[in-house]
Design an enzyme around this catalytic site. Structure first.
Site, PDB file in Angstrom:
ATOM      1  N   LYS A   1       0.805  -1.216   0.000  1.00  0.00           N
ATOM      2  CA  LYS A   1       0.000   0.000   0.000  1.00  0.00           C
ATOM      3  C   LYS A   1       0.841   1.271   0.000  1.00  0.00           C
ATOM      4  CE  LYS A   1      -4.266  -1.802   2.060  1.00  0.00           C
ATOM      5  NZ  LYS A   1      -4.003  -3.197   1.777  1.00  0.00           N
TER       6      LYS A   1
ATOM      7  N   GLU B   1      -2.948   6.430   8.121  1.00  0.00           N
ATOM      8  CA  GLU B   1      -3.762   7.321   7.295  1.00  0.00           C
ATOM      9  C   GLU B   1      -4.665   8.164   8.175  1.00  0.00           C
ATOM     10  OE1 GLU B   1      -4.608   4.866   3.156  1.00  0.00           O
ATOM     11  OE2 GLU B   1      -6.177   5.064   4.666  1.00  0.00           O
TER      12      GLU B   1
ATOM     13  N   HIS C   1     -14.624  -3.853   8.281  1.00  0.00           N
ATOM     14  CA  HIS C   1     -13.907  -3.588   7.033  1.00  0.00           C
ATOM     15  C   HIS C   1     -14.160  -4.654   5.973  1.00  0.00           C
ATOM     16  CE1 HIS C   1     -11.898  -0.361   9.158  1.00  0.00           C
ATOM     17  NE2 HIS C   1     -11.491  -1.226  10.066  1.00  0.00           N
TER      18      HIS C   1
ATOM     19  N   ARG D   1      -6.975  -7.972  -9.367  1.00  0.00           N
ATOM     20  CA  ARG D   1      -7.689  -9.220  -9.621  1.00  0.00           C
ATOM     21  C   ARG D   1      -9.159  -8.890  -9.858  1.00  0.00           C
ATOM     22  NH1 ARG D   1     -10.498  -9.440  -4.900  1.00  0.00           N
ATOM     23  NH2 ARG D   1      -9.452  -8.749  -2.998  1.00  0.00           N
TER      24      ARG D   1
END
Length: 618
Positions: A116, A200, A235, A297
């Site tokens: 990430k 973040e 999540h 994907r």
């Protein structure tokens, strides 16, 4: 077009790939673990190979065994589906080194977007907006704490190599950061073999917007519009829809073009999804939507994109992998109507959504809409894999019509004795705020009481159970059936059991229209065991109230923080159990002393087994 295809996956996605490949005249080969030998995807493939025992690390993650099956079967190509090895660059390279076709993203693109922090740095260079945060290599806990303090709370800790909500924690205060970081790093190391994290800024009114992209080997890239996946729990996506509510044409154009720019930045080929986080506090605006990550994907939720575009994305994958150009140009793609997908899971919402495993003695799925399922009645839901039973997909001319169709379908699902979230889905799809489009990633948490319920039967359930049981003969007519008195009016009270608990019900004249089968009542997606009580029937076992801490789900004990004889306080963590990569922390229900400890770290436990017993303070 390729002629033979090995599917390196299982369940509903393997089944979907097999069916599309067969329509295109492609021979299919399935690989499976020993517990999956009788599953539908194995039966439907032209050929199947056993590659190992149940744990994924010994079967579906064994690259050598999958490649050996490809050699023995003469497969020309390998499709990884999603999950498992689908975003593993080393496996993609091994497939290509064998001279096989890889039906997936190029290894270089997988690597570029797999971490990430590196992906965000690449997006910044490409001019794609990203969420404010810390992407540095210094993983010292004090440095990470310092960066979080600078960003300002709340913040989100995310595993660098993560996905699916694993290794992710929201932190609201500085004094909570250290404990959250430790938990994230442990979960990230367990799930991905990489404990590194990034920090973040946490968006307080977040919407999860993602864009489906496709690239071919000729340099063409298109998008197939956006999806909204904001309805999440822990999540994990629960309901997805396309297009996104409240998305105007200008914002759609900006976000979709940013997604195409992101795909071009890594020379992308095949199916991919660019995920964005949006601050929806003032509605969806292009300047408040930031790149989050790329999934290299096919996504679980791809059917909603298929529904609104009329395209078969698995067929697109197979054609592009065969060297063909993209089936359509950007100007040939458009949105038609609205689509929604609900993920039907084997889990118990009333028991904090813990996975439910066992044999599907009864499974009935609605036939009025598209169902993508990997299981059938009689199959086993095992503890080794994701507990998703099926995807329910609706399509309508409007968002409200799609929601109505999907809600009605969820209410007709019948699953027993394995528990499911069908009733939870039905309530969510009918919630006024959802129908109004007032959704964000905190929707489920805010409305948990209304969506999950207490786990106790309401009046409608009791009336339905009473109406169903009334005609049955009882072993004790004096207590179980409507009252009978000589020379008196017949009363309307009945004594019944629902969920193994006794209830006295005053019968109403108008009875609900419900289905019951073999002592089980199905109503609005929920399932209840019903019966009539026997005279002298006793209690219902022990629980935390008497100091017995039982396993809430089958799994492995990964942490034990007490010993026999320890004095403990109410709320103190005692044991951590892991199942299906999900951790469950068990806490002390009251102050007391540990008198029995039945497990140690590494113990395998079954649901309902005694773990620890506590004696309360006198």
């Amino acid at each position: 077009m390729i002629e033979s295809l090995l599917i390196a996956n299982r369940g509903e996605i393997a089944r979907r790939i097999i069916r599309t490949a067969r329509r295109l005249g492609i021979r299919t080969i399935a690989v499976h673990s020993d517990v999956d030998e009788t599953m539908a995807f194995v039966r439907e493939a032209d050929e199947a190979f056993l590659i190992g025992p149940a744990p994924a690390r010994d079967s579906y993650l064994r690259q050598d065994r999958i490649l050996d099956a490809a050699r023995k079967s003469g497969a020309e190509a390998i499709h990884p589906g999603y999950g498992f090895l689908s975003e593993n660059a080393e496996f993609a390279e091994a497939v290509l080194a064998e001279g096989l076709v890889w039906v997936g993203a190029p290894p270089a693109a997988i690597r570029a977007m797999g971490l990430k922090d590196a992906a965000k740095q690449r997006m910044i260079a490409a001019g794609v907006p990203v969420t404010p945060g810390y992407l540095g290599a210094d993983q010292d806990p004090e440095r990470l704490q310092h960066e979080a303090d600078l960003i300002g709370y709340p913040v989100l800790i995310k595993a660098v190599a993560g996905g699916g909500g694993k290794g992710m924690r929201r932190v609201d205060r500085a004094d909570e950061f250290a404990a959250a970081l430790t938990a994230c790093q442990r979960e990230a190391a367990s799930s991905f073999g990489d404990a590194r994290v990034l920090i973040e800024k946490y968006i307080l009114s977040p919407r999860h917007i993602e864009v489906q992209v496709f690239g071919d080997t000729l340099g063409n890239v298109v998008h197939l519009f956006e999806r909204d996946c904001s309805l999440q729990r822990r999540h994990q996506k629960v309901i997805e829809e396309a297009p996104a509510p409240g998305m105007d044409a200008a914002t759609r154009e900006a976000v979709c073009q940013a997604a195409v720019k992101a795909a071009r930045a890594v020379d992308y080929v095949g199916a991919g999804t660019i995920e964005f986080i949006a601050d929806a506090s003032e509605g969806l605006r292009a300047d408040r939507i930031w790149f989050m990550e790329m999934n290299t994907r096919l996504q679980v939720e791809h059917p909603v994109t298929e529904a609104i575009t009329g395209q078969d994305l698995v067929e697109w994958q197979l054609r592009i992998a065969s060297g063909e150009a993209l089936p359509m140009r950007q100007d040939q793609l458009s949105i038609h109507g609205w689509a929604m997908e609900a993920r039907l899971y084997a889990e118990n919402p009333a028991n904090v959504f813990l996975p439910s495993i066992g044999r599907l003695d009864h499974l009935r799925l609605p036939g009025a809409l598209r169902i993508d399922s990997g299981v059938e009645q009689g199959d086993e839901v095992s503890p080794y894999y994701d507990p998703m039973l099926a995807k329910l997909i609706s399509h309508g001319s409007s968002r409200r019509e799609a929601a109505r169709k999907l809600g009605e379908a969820a209410g007709k699902v019948e699953v027993w004795p394995v528990r499911s979230n069908a009733g939870f889905l039905a309530r969510m799809l009918g919630h006024p705020d959802f129908l109004a489009g007032a959704v964000d990633t905190g929707f489920i948490e805010r409305h948990a009481d209304a969506l999950v319920g207490s786990g106790e039967p309401g009046e409608q359930v009791l009336q339905a159970a009473a109406a169903t049981l009334l005609p049955r003969k009882s072993p004790d007519v004096w207590t179980a059936l409507p009252g009978f008195r000589l020379n008196a009016e017949r009363d309307h009270d009945v004594f019944i059991e629902v969920g193994n608990k006794p209830y006295r019900v005053r019968m109403q004249d108008r009875q609900p229209d419900v289905r019951a089968e073999n002592g089980v009542l199905f109503l609005d997606g929920d399932a209840w065991a019903i019966g009539v009580p026997r005279a002298g029937q006793g209690g219902h076992g022990q629980g935390a109230g008497d100091g017995a801490i039982m396993a809430p789900m089958p799994g492995m004990v990964i942490a034990v923080s007490v010993a026999e004889g320890d004095l403990i306080r109410r709320g103190q963590p005692l044991i951590v159990i892991e199942a299906m990569k999900m951790e469950q922390v068990l806490h002390a229900p009251f102050d007391g002393k540990v008198t029995e400890l039945k497990v140690a770290k590494g113990s395998q436990v079954v649901e309902g087994s005694l773990l620890v017993r506590i004696e309360g303070e006198s």
